[in-house]
Scaffold this active site. Structure first.
Site, PDB file in Angstrom:
ATOM      1  N   ASN A 137      -5.191   6.203   2.855  1.00 53.66           N
ATOM      2  CA  ASN A 137      -4.662   4.888   2.994  1.00 53.66           C
ATOM      3  C   ASN A 137      -4.223   4.464   4.474  1.00 53.66           C
ATOM      4  O   ASN A 137      -3.655   3.482   4.421  1.00 53.66           O
ATOM      5  CB  ASN A 137      -3.676   5.115   1.970  1.00 53.66           C
ATOM      6  CG  ASN A 137      -4.212   4.807   0.522  1.00 53.66           C
ATOM      7  OD1 ASN A 137      -3.543   5.613  -0.446  1.00 53.66           O
ATOM      8  ND2 ASN A 137      -5.392   4.258   0.295  1.00 53.66           N
ATOM      9  N   ASP A 147      -4.867   3.400  -9.567  1.00 50.03           N
ATOM     10  CA  ASP A 147      -5.476   2.197  -8.935  1.00 50.03           C
ATOM     11  C   ASP A 147      -5.689   0.932  -9.309  1.00 50.03           C
ATOM     12  O   ASP A 147      -5.555   0.678 -10.510  1.00 50.03           O
ATOM     13  CB  ASP A 147      -7.039   2.639  -8.747  1.00 50.03           C
ATOM     14  CG  ASP A 147      -7.634   2.224  -7.277  1.00 50.03           C
ATOM     15  OD1 ASP A 147      -7.019   1.743  -6.597  1.00 50.03           O
ATOM     16  OD2 ASP A 147      -8.919   2.174  -7.359  1.00 50.03           O
TER      17      ASP A 147
END
Ligand code: IPE
Ligand code: IPE
Ligand code: MG
Length: 236
Positions: free
Chosen positions: A64, A16
């Site tokens: 996502n 991330d």
């Protein structure tokens, strides 16, 4: 496959912070993703050098899809390029590629590339690179529940016989060693629907480093810290 004493056999990473890495430099988010792919290449090699048997990378979550279509297209392009560029080397290095998640939802040429990568490395035994693509842990668990309910209804499964091993055997990670260490970069301290079942007794490692800056030294440091943790599994 040869684990080292005290070393984790199975490490998973929530990669991330690509977007923030780019933003800090005044660059478009895709530049962060590009750097993130480079970091992934470095870490895959480093994991092999450290004797990690299985490295599982969270590359695209089932959530996502909520991102702008242009960003999703950029991510798919990077995935295409990653496979084209790395497959030969991974195959030669004896790495088996495995995918968890419903990657069949991707565009057909990407699906074909992934299928080819899996097929070409299926017999490799030195280490496994598991990539989570369109992966969501809750939907994985719901699918297991659905399968078990169907089998119980068909009369092929006794509901009373269902235990943890029945569920674990139906997860996409079933043939992998238990998850030992789960790393998340970028300072976020959440699992974001990743390996919820599998992380039951994983050691958690959170670092503020943004994924594009995560390197072999930091992986080695996380592994060393893992070696100093006392894992009790509920015992004394
Ligand atoms: C991780 O970086 C990559 C993917 C989720 C594909 P992000 O894109 O989430 O980066 P941040 O969190 O916005 O910085
Ligand atoms: C988790 O990161 C998914 C991947 C790294 C692929 P996100 O950036 O999507 O997670 P949230 O939205 O911050 O929880
Ligand atoms: Mg993020």
């Amino acid at each position: 496959m040869s684990g080292r004493p005290g070393a984790p056999r199975h490490v998973a990473i929530i990669m991330d912070g690509n977007g923030r890495w780019a933003k800090r430099r005044g660059l478009p988010r895709v530049a962060g993703h590009r750097k993130g792919v480079e970091a992934a290449q470095v870490i895959v090699r480093a994991a092999g050098d450290l004797g990690i048997e299985v490295l599982t990378l969270y590359a695209f979550s089932s959530e996502n899809w909520r991102r702008p279509a242009t960003e999703i297209a950029d991510l798919m392009d990077l995935l295409r390029r990653f496979i084209r560029r790395e497959l030969g080397q991974l195959a030669e290095a004896g790495i088996r590629i495995k995918v968890i998640g419903d990657y069949h939802a991707f565009e057909s040429d990407v699906v074909a590339l992934i299928d080819d990568a899996i097929a070409r490395t299926a017999d490799n035994r030195r280490a496994t690179l598991a990539v989570a693509l369109n992966y969501g842990s809750q939907s994985e668990l719901a699918a297991v529940a659905r399968d078990l309910a169907r089998e119980a209804k068909d009369g092929t499964l006794d509901p009373e016989s269902i235990d943890e091993s029945t569920v674990a055997a139906r997860l996409s990670t079933t043939e992998l060693p238990p998850l030992d260490l789960l790393i998340r970069t970028s300072g976020e301290k959440r699992l974001s629907n990743f390996l919820l079942w599998q992380a039951a007794y994983a050691e958690l490692h959170f670092t503020d480093t943004l994924w594009p800056d995560f390197d072999a030294d930091e992986l080695a440091a996380a592994i060393a810290e893992f070696g100093r943790r006392e894992r009790r599994f509920g015992g004394l």
